[in-house]
Every structure is written in C-alpha cells, then in structure tokens.
Enzyme design. Structure first.
Site, PDB file in Angstrom:
ATOM      1  N   ILE A 220       0.861  -1.179   0.000  1.00 18.43           N
ATOM      2  CA  ILE A 220       0.000   0.000   0.000  1.00 18.43           C
ATOM      3  C   ILE A 220       0.894   1.225   0.000  1.00 18.43           C
ATOM      4  O   ILE A 220       1.914   1.268   0.698  1.00 18.43           O
ATOM      5  CB  ILE A 220      -0.971   0.011   1.198  1.00 18.43           C
ATOM      6  CG1 ILE A 220      -1.938   1.203   1.083  1.00 18.43           C
ATOM      7  CG2 ILE A 220      -0.241   0.016   2.520  1.00 18.43           C
ATOM      8  CD1 ILE A 220      -3.091   1.161   2.066  1.00 18.43           C
ATOM      9  N   LEU A 221       0.537   2.200  -0.816  1.00 18.48           N
ATOM     10  CA  LEU A 221       1.325   3.427  -0.897  1.00 18.48           C
ATOM     11  C   LEU A 221       0.416   4.584  -1.282  1.00 18.48           C
ATOM     12  O   LEU A 221      -0.315   4.514  -2.257  1.00 18.48           O
ATOM     13  CB  LEU A 221       2.437   3.284  -1.945  1.00 18.48           C
ATOM     14  CG  LEU A 221       3.235   4.563  -2.264  1.00 18.48           C
ATOM     15  CD1 LEU A 221       4.051   4.995  -1.043  1.00 18.48           C
ATOM     16  CD2 LEU A 221       4.147   4.370  -3.467  1.00 18.48           C
ATOM     17  N   VAL A 222       0.472   5.640  -0.488  1.00 20.82           N
ATOM     18  CA  VAL A 222      -0.099   6.927  -0.874  1.00 20.82           C
ATOM     19  C   VAL A 222       1.083   7.819  -1.208  1.00 20.82           C
ATOM     20  O   VAL A 222       2.018   7.944  -0.412  1.00 20.82           O
ATOM     21  CB  VAL A 222      -0.942   7.537   0.266  1.00 20.82           C
ATOM     22  CG1 VAL A 222      -1.421   8.942  -0.120  1.00 20.82           C
ATOM     23  CG2 VAL A 222      -2.132   6.648   0.584  1.00 20.82           C
ATOM     24  N   GLN A 227      -0.115  12.416   1.308  1.00 20.37           N
ATOM     25  CA  GLN A 227      -0.153  11.721   2.590  1.00 20.37           C
ATOM     26  C   GLN A 227      -0.715  12.627   3.688  1.00 20.37           C
ATOM     27  O   GLN A 227      -0.697  13.846   3.582  1.00 20.37           O
ATOM     28  CB  GLN A 227       1.248  11.225   2.956  1.00 20.37           C
ATOM     29  CG  GLN A 227       1.748  10.112   2.045  1.00 20.37           C
ATOM     30  CD  GLN A 227       3.178   9.692   2.328  1.00 20.37           C
ATOM     31  OE1 GLN A 227       3.822  10.207   3.236  1.00 20.37           O
ATOM     32  NE2 GLN A 227       3.688   8.752   1.537  1.00 20.37           N
ATOM     33  N   LYS A 229      -3.779  13.074   4.535  1.00 24.34           N
ATOM     34  CA  LYS A 229      -5.003  13.749   4.119  1.00 24.34           C
ATOM     35  C   LYS A 229      -6.218  12.821   4.173  1.00 24.34           C
ATOM     36  O   LYS A 229      -7.296  13.174   3.703  1.00 24.34           O
ATOM     37  CB  LYS A 229      -4.847  14.313   2.702  1.00 24.34           C
ATOM     38  CG  LYS A 229      -3.727  15.341   2.554  1.00 24.34           C
ATOM     39  CD  LYS A 229      -3.627  15.851   1.137  1.00 24.34           C
ATOM     40  CE  LYS A 229      -2.437  16.783   0.948  1.00 24.34           C
ATOM     41  NZ  LYS A 229      -2.566  18.029   1.730  1.00 24.34           N
ATOM     42  N   GLY A 230      -6.036  11.604   4.702  1.00 27.56           N
ATOM     43  CA  GLY A 230      -7.152  10.669   4.825  1.00 27.56           C
ATOM     44  C   GLY A 230      -7.277   9.675   3.683  1.00 27.56           C
ATOM     45  O   GLY A 230      -8.191   8.842   3.680  1.00 27.56           O
ATOM     46  N   GLY A 232      -5.135   7.185   2.774  1.00 30.25           N
ATOM     47  CA  GLY A 232      -4.795   5.820   3.195  1.00 30.25           C
ATOM     48  C   GLY A 232      -5.963   5.178   3.922  1.00 30.25           C
ATOM     49  O   GLY A 232      -6.283   4.001   3.693  1.00 30.25           O
ATOM     50  N   GLU A 254       0.241  -8.398   5.077  1.00 32.64           N
ATOM     51  CA  GLU A 254       1.572  -8.976   5.079  1.00 32.64           C
ATOM     52  C   GLU A 254       2.576  -7.985   5.654  1.00 32.64           C
ATOM     53  O   GLU A 254       2.828  -6.930   5.076  1.00 32.64           O
ATOM     54  CB  GLU A 254       1.989  -9.344   3.649  1.00 32.64           C
ATOM     55  CG  GLU A 254       3.368  -9.989   3.550  1.00 32.64           C
ATOM     56  CD  GLU A 254       3.737 -10.302   2.114  1.00 32.64           C
ATOM     57  OE1 GLU A 254       4.862 -10.733   1.879  1.00 32.64           O
ATOM     58  OE2 GLU A 254       2.892 -10.096   1.225  1.00 32.64           O
TER      59      GLU A 254
END
Length: 439
Positions: A220-222, A227, A229-230, A232, A254
């Site tokens: 997972i990556l924003v 980042q 800012k809600g 994720g 994981e």
C-alpha cells in the site's frame, strides 16, 4: 573515496512545467538509494556530482539531469550512472528533457486509459482544509494478468521500491493479484480533466477451503504529496467493504509497517465500537478493571475475549483474531473513563498480554519451536513445529538476566499503552467530528 548515492541524488514529483522549474517542487525521501550502486552504495569517478530526477505525477515517467565538474578513473572505475538509474526506473527513464516536458509531463491519457477497463468501487468527495475547493476521489479495481494493469504497475513500481522499506515487485501476470488504485479527477490550468493517481494497494486473493477466499494486503502506498489527508484510510475502508460484500473469509496484512498498522487499528476500532455482540464483553472487562487494584492480586488476567466473540467479529467484519485483540485493548481503554484513575490496572493487563505473547502460557513455560529435519525431497519444506516446555528456547530472545527481562517487558507494555492511547484519542476525536457533521 566516492560519494554515497543519497548525498548526490535528489528526486522530485512534478505535475506541470511550472513545478519542474520551481524551486519549491516536491522532494521525496527514498528509504534507500545506496543499494542500487554496487555493494557499498557509493558512486565513483566524479567530482562535484549532482543528479536531479523528476518523476511525472501524470504518467510516472522520469527524467534525470546528471551534472559534474569532471570524471576520471582513480582506481575504482567510473560508475555507469545510466545503467544504475535504469536499475531504479527501468523503461520509465526518458533520455530527452524536451520529450519529458512536452509529452510525458502532459500525458493526461495515460492513467485514464489504463483504468478504463477497471471496476469503479467507490467515490468520495474530499474537502481540503487549506483550500476552498474539493475533489472527487475514485477507487478502481484492476485485476492482474492483463496489459493495462501490468503497464500501470510497472510505472509506479520504482516509487514503491524507493518509498516502501523492504518492498519487492508483485507478479503482474498472476490474476490472483488485484490493484486498487485511488484516482483524483481535477481540471488543470488548460481546462483539461486530469486523472491523477494518488495511491494504490495490491491485494492477493487466496483460496480458503472449502469454498471461500481470503484477501491479503501485500503493498500500500499513498504518494508523498497526498499523505496525511485521509487517503490511506479511504483505501483501507474500501478494502473492508470489498471483504464484507464479497464475503471472503478474512482480510490479512503482510508485514504491516507501524504507520499503516496505526491507521488500520483506528479504522477497525471505530467499526467495532458499536458492535452489539461484543459490547457486554467490553463492559464486563472494564468493570473488572475498575474493581480494585490489580497490583494487590496474585495474578493479573489478560482479559481476552472468548473464542465465540473472535469468530463473530471475523464473520461480520473479516478482521483476524490478532487484529481484533489489538482493537479489543483500545475498546477497553476507551471504556475506562476517567482513564487516569485506572491506568495502573490497564498497564498491568497489557503487561500480562505482552508477557504471554513472548513467553506463551503461564509466563515462560511454553512457546513454539521450528526444527529442520533431513529430507530427500525438499529440505526447504521439511520441518517439525512443536510447543516447547519449561526451560527450552523460544522464538523471541530476551535478556537472560531476570531483572533486565522485567525492565524490557515493562518497556514493551508502556510502549503498547502509549500506542493504544494514541489510537483511542483519534477514534474518539473522529467520532466527535462525525457527530458535529450530522448535527
């Protein structure tokens, strides 16, 4: 002596010619650059080396400007910078600055065409605190095994490797992988609609006997500009909705990093806060902690929920037992009001749980061991697992000194209590905000 890669390379995320030229463009901080340059992470053969890399937020192509005063072989060779940078950015690295500016920095069709065949799962309007405007964000599911999914993932994988510690590429030919991409639709200065990719998550769909499947979040990556800012949280909420609507067995993660685990626990605790089947159990645990000093008792309980509650939560929310137990502690903390009056009791329970997690039942008398056994078939898959008895080695190593062990356990318990306090604070704050919005 050479220069470390992290000391001479700067990487910027840009979405326009103005950002390309502006000194305030967004600088990203890779977790590790040195690993791409030989064994010692150094670049050799250059004086005054400066490498500036721009990555397009529109198409995720990259352009690198390499500047140096002079180069010469002084015994350790001259690092081939183009080969090294291609090891990071692969086919997304563009040779020509003009081509990057005129094509790949304005290619509004790249993301749009790649997600056109995907399934739109959820839309949400985000209001920005620092701006009057609001944007519509969309989560689209793409299944691996087709060209569009492979292309969009191959363009964002360099940023994943640079920004997520310990990450490695997924197999985009395996249709069991699913990409959930978060897209923002906005109008640029030319009046054109842009589809900006803000973040994504990669999820693997496992078979679960006899007829179920289970989802495991692998990446997972924003992206850094978006980042905190809600976004994720929004991605996690969408995955939870998918797990429930498709009735999978559960949703696992994981090797979650601390920051992700914090957000995940906030989301799951809020979901469980008003779940009726466990409310009386939480109330019972809270009442027990409010009843006298646990320090005066011979044994502090762990106050874990019964197996029936664990199963009820899994069925309704697809939350695993391990994750539910983390949220369970936060629920108890929220119920202990005023918390200052009962904090000692709460820390005693947390300490007992930490001790159990490390040593097993009865504080140190059992644990699990993995022993390899000889095999003519496959040495890697031949092993025996058993519970160890008193005095035998366990998986988690603690200091042999009894006093040091107690100090380490106490610190772990205090750290966990602080983490619980932060999560509880965010959950209750979010609830108050929601109530105000409703009114």
């Amino acid at each position: 002596a050479g220069v470390e890669a992290k000391d001479c390379i700067r990487i910027f995320l840009v979405s326009s010619k103005e950002e390309f030229d502006a000194p305030e463009r967004f600088l990203i901080n890779p977790v590790d650059l040195n690993s791409y340059f030989d064994d010692d992470g150094k670049i050799y053969g250059y004086e005054g080396l400066k490498i500036t890399i721009w990555v397009s937020r529109i198409s995720f192509y990259a352009y690198a400007d390499i500047a140096f005063e002079s180069s010469s072989d002084r015994g350790k060779g001259i690092t081939d910078l183009k080969v090294a940078l291609q090891a990071i950015f692969a086919e997304t690295l563009v040779d020509s600055k003009d081509e990057f500016l005129q094509k790949y920095l304005v290619d509004n069709d790249f993301v749009r065409t790649k997600i056109s065949s995907g399934e739109v799962l959820k839309q949400k309007t985000f209001k920005h605190v620092d701006l009057d405007a609001s944007d519509v964000e969309v989560v689209v599911r793409l299944v691996a095994g087709n060209m569009a999914t492979g292309q969009i993932y191959s363009h964002i994988i360099p940023l994943i490797l640079l920004l997520v510690d310990g990450s490695s590429p997924i197999d985009v030919t395996d249709p069991q992988w699913e990409l959930y991409v978060l897209i923002q639709k906005e109008t640029n200065q030319q009046g054109e609609i842009q589809n900006l990719l803000l973040g994504f998550t990669a999820v693997y769909r496992f078979y679960h006997y006899p007829t179920d499947s289970r989802l495991r979040l692998g990446q997972i990556l924003v992206l850094p500009p978006y980042q905190h800012k809600g976004y994720g949280r929004f991605l996690i909420e969408v995955l939870n909705d998918v797990a429930i609507s498709e009735n999978v067995f559960d949703l696992t993660v994981e090797e979650p990093l601390d920051n992700f685990q914090h957000v995940r626990s906030c989301v799951d605790t809020q979901r469980l806060l008003h779940f009726e089947p466990i409310q009386h159990l939480v109330t019972k645990a809270v009442s027990f902690l409010k009843d006298g000093k646990l320090s005066k008792k011979t044994h502090s309980p762990r106050l874990t929920p019964p197996p029936s509650a664990v199963e009820e939560v899994r069925k309704n929310f697809k939350i695993t037992k391990t994750q539910f137990l983390k949220c369970w502690e936060v629920l108890i903390y929220i119920g202990l009001n005023p918390i200052d009056k009962y904090m000692d009791n709460f820390v005693s329970v947390i300490s007992e749980r930490v001790k159990y997690d490390i040593f097993g039942k009865d504080s140190g008398t059992s644990g699990k061991q993995l022993i390899e056994v000889p095999s003519d078939v496959s040495q890697e898959t031949s092993f025996v697992m058993f519970k160890s008895g008193a005095g035998e080695d366990i998986a988690v190593q603690m200091d042999d000194n009894q006093t040091n062990q107690e100090e380490q356990l106490q610190k772990l318990a205090q750290d966990r209590a602080k983490e619980i306090q932060l999560i509880a604070g965010k959950v209750t704050s979010h609830l108050k905000t929601s109530e105000v919005d409703v009114k």
